[in-house]
Scaffold this active site. Sequence first.
Site, PDB file in Angstrom:
ATOM      1  N   HIS A 189       0.838  -1.203   0.000  1.00  0.00           N
ATOM      2  CA  HIS A 189       0.000   0.000   0.000  1.00  0.00           C
ATOM      3  C   HIS A 189       0.872   1.253   0.000  1.00  0.00           C
ATOM      4  O   HIS A 189       0.616   2.207  -0.750  1.00  0.00           O
ATOM      5  CB  HIS A 189      -0.882   0.060   1.255  1.00  0.00           C
ATOM      6  CG  HIS A 189      -1.938  -0.978   1.339  1.00  0.00           C
ATOM      7  ND1 HIS A 189      -2.102  -1.753   2.467  1.00  0.00           N
ATOM      8  CD2 HIS A 189      -2.905  -1.357   0.474  1.00  0.00           C
ATOM      9  CE1 HIS A 189      -3.126  -2.570   2.284  1.00  0.00           C
ATOM     10  NE2 HIS A 189      -3.626  -2.361   1.075  1.00  0.00           N
TER      11      HIS A 189
ATOM     12  N   SER B  77      -3.312  -7.414   3.029  1.00  0.00           N
ATOM     13  CA  SER B  77      -3.537  -7.253   4.468  1.00  0.00           C
ATOM     14  C   SER B  77      -4.007  -8.557   5.090  1.00  0.00           C
ATOM     15  O   SER B  77      -3.602  -8.909   6.204  1.00  0.00           O
ATOM     16  CB  SER B  77      -4.581  -6.150   4.718  1.00  0.00           C
ATOM     17  OG  SER B  77      -4.094  -4.907   4.310  1.00  0.00           O
TER      18      SER B  77
END
Length: 159
Positions: free
Chosen positions: A17, A127
């Site tokens: 990210h 994630s």
Amino acid sequence: MRRAVCPGSFDPITNGHLDIIGRASRLYDVVHVAVMINQSKKGLFEIDERIELIREVTAEFGNVQVESFHGLLVDFCKQRDIPAIVKGLRAVSDFDYELQMAQMNIGLSGVETLFVPTNPTYSFLSSSLVKEVAAWGGDVSHLVPEPVLAALGDRLGRK
């Protein structure tokens, strides 16, 4: 002023990210990181915790604003006069889904979507994978920034 948004759940934010946000921050004057609120999903971290972690690890960029959103991303964009969404793509499977979303978004509001290929170092990273590996005691130190690693350790009862 050139503005874009990088949306996601960021539960937690990963180095993948950060790579996309950092690259967007070099292309745009302001990058909004929009943390998705999904009432039907219980995350590992509360929304406020995610926002604080993201603010901490993106502070070095200097042009990143972090806030939460609930609802349609195009509404978030319209409310803030943001003409572009920046999304990272890890694999062809990401493209199939994201292309449909991009076409819907431009059809609904005229908001463009720019796809950025993920750095190959992070092509497998998510994630969900980080949380799973960390929950089983695996080493994720190379996958997340240090503040996130510490927060994961605290949340999962590991120091």
